[in-house]
Scaffold this motif. Structure first.
Motif, short mmCIF file in Angstrom:
data_model
loop_
_atom_site.label_atom_id
_atom_site.label_comp_id
_atom_site.label_asym_id
_atom_site.label_seq_id
_atom_site.Cartn_x
_atom_site.Cartn_y
_atom_site.Cartn_z
N SER A 122 -7.53 1.89 2.63
CA SER A 122 -6.10 1.95 2.34
C SER A 122 -5.82 2.07 0.86
CB SER A 122 -5.43 0.68 2.88
OG SER A 122 -5.98 -0.46 2.25
N ARG A 123 -6.76 1.63 0.03
CA ARG A 123 -6.52 1.61 -1.40
C ARG A 123 -6.81 2.95 -2.08
NH1 ARG A 123 -8.54 -2.95 0.52
NH2 ARG A 123 -7.65 -4.95 -0.05
N ARG A 153 -5.82 6.57 -1.99
CA ARG A 153 -4.89 7.51 -1.41
C ARG A 153 -5.40 8.94 -1.54
NH1 ARG A 153 0.37 5.70 -0.61
NH2 ARG A 153 0.64 7.75 0.25
N GLN A 193 -0.25 -5.64 2.66
CA GLN A 193 -1.41 -6.43 3.04
C GLN A 193 -0.93 -7.76 3.64
OE1 GLN A 193 -4.91 -6.68 0.46
NE2 GLN A 193 -4.81 -8.90 0.65
N TYR A 203 -4.11 -1.33 9.97
CA TYR A 203 -5.45 -1.25 9.38
C TYR A 203 -6.52 -0.94 10.41
CZ TYR A 203 -7.13 -5.77 11.14
OH TYR A 203 -7.55 -6.78 11.95
N ASP A 205 -1.99 -6.26 8.63
CA ASP A 205 -2.02 -5.30 7.53
C ASP A 205 -1.54 -3.92 7.99
OD1 ASP A 205 -4.10 -6.49 5.17
OD2 ASP A 205 -4.27 -7.37 7.16
N TYR A 252 0.83 -1.20 0.00
CA TYR A 252 0.00 0.00 0.00
C TYR A 252 0.86 1.26 0.00
CZ TYR A 252 -3.79 -3.11 1.55
OH TYR A 252 -4.72 -4.12 1.66
N ASP A 253 2.07 1.15 0.56
CA ASP A 253 2.92 2.32 0.75
C ASP A 253 4.36 1.84 0.88
OD1 ASP A 253 3.57 4.97 1.07
OD2 ASP A 253 2.80 5.16 3.11
N ASP A 261 -3.03 4.50 -9.53
CA ASP A 261 -3.84 3.38 -9.08
C ASP A 261 -3.88 2.24 -10.10
OD1 ASP A 261 -4.75 3.39 -6.54
OD2 ASP A 261 -6.74 4.15 -6.96
N LEU A 320 -1.10 -0.02 6.53
CA LEU A 320 -1.59 0.82 5.43
C LEU A 320 -0.61 1.91 5.02
CD1 LEU A 320 -5.28 1.29 6.63
CD2 LEU A 320 -4.27 -0.60 5.35
#
Length: 268
Positions: free
Chosen positions: A189-190, A192, A20, A66, A48, A4-5, A254, A50
């Motif tokens: 989290s998906r 941004r 994840q 998360y 998880d 995610y980051d 994305d 984020l």
């Protein structure tokens, strides 16, 4: 790893991912030479994660879990996820930005939350949260500052508008732009928030993007922005970074991969 980051401690040459299921893992940047590209991944945080950020001039790693907990561990001697100092501050599956404090002597990160910036600090034994004194007219989604002059701050609001400060966040003014502002979202989290990047060679130049084909540049410290989207065709830019010489801007998207903007050509 499904990231995610990501963040890097340049001081200790260690790359951190926020992943994840696998939490945060760190990988040493040394590849061992041309014939050995294997580097062990240390488990820094479990479950998880984020967001991840590096603070205190590369000495500490920060994790946003998360379920809303913020945790901190040292970069040197890490790899023990049970040793992370952490505390629950936020709700499940919600994360804005987590950015190292502009003051590199502080072991702290800033998080845009509600109508304020919140600072999470480590005092040597615990993590604590305080709110910045300035209250914005809308909810905040993103935060950035110039690495050349860390008194220049930028905050993105829920509407996509930007507010800027030249005195380290004591006062803010609203930026001017005649077109539609990039949009942001804080739902999981998906998704941004809008993204900032600042020039490494000019303290007054800042780049800004988010949802939509908008890539805005300000050369006057955020007072005004212009759109530079020639050749850009993406749904959402989730992260921006400038090359060390300031001549290229890299965008992570994305669904559309990685893009690069040439400053000299003014083109994607």
């Amino acid at each position: 790893m499904m990231c995610y980051d990501a963040a890097t401690s340049e001081k200790h040459n260690r790359i951190y991912g926020a992943n994840q299921d696998r939490g945060s893992q760190s990988i040493l940047g040394n590849d061992g030479g041309q014939d050995n590209f294997i580097s062990p991944a240390l488990r820094e945080a479990n479950t998880d994660v984020l967001r991840v950020a590096i603070a205190k001039d590369g000495e500490s790693a920060w994790f946003w879990y998360y379920f809303g907990t913020i945790g901190r561990s040292p970069v040197v001697g890490g790899g023990d996820f049970s040793a992370v100092t952490r505390k629950d501050f936020y709700g499940n599956w919600t994360a804005t930005m987590m950015v190292a404090s502009p003051n590199q002597t502080e072991d702290a990160v800033y998080i845009p939350w509600g109508n304020q910036l919140q600072k999470i600090s480590y005092d040597g034994s615990d993590v604590n949260r305080t709110s910045h004194s300035y209250t914005f007219p809308e909810a905040t989604l993103s935060f950035g500052y110039s690495e050349v002059n860390k008194n220049r701050w930028y905050v993105a609001l829920a509407s996509g508008k930007v507010m800027y400060s030249t005195d380290g966040g004591n006062t803010f003014s609203q930026s001017n732009y005649s077109g539609p502002w990039p949009q942001g979202q804080v739902s999981s989290s998906r998704k941004r928030s809008p993204a900032f990047a600042t020039s490494p060679i000019d303290e007054a130049t800042v780049y800004y993007a988010g949802e939509g084909t908008n890539f805005l540049i300000s050369t006057d410290g955020g007072q005004t922005f212009t759109n530079h989207n020639d050749g850009l065709e993406v749904d959402r830019i989730v992260s921006l970074a400038a090359s060390p010489n300031g001549q290229f801007i890299f965008a992570a998207c994305d669904f559309d991969g990685a893009w690069v903007f040439s400053i000299q050509q003014d083109k994607w």
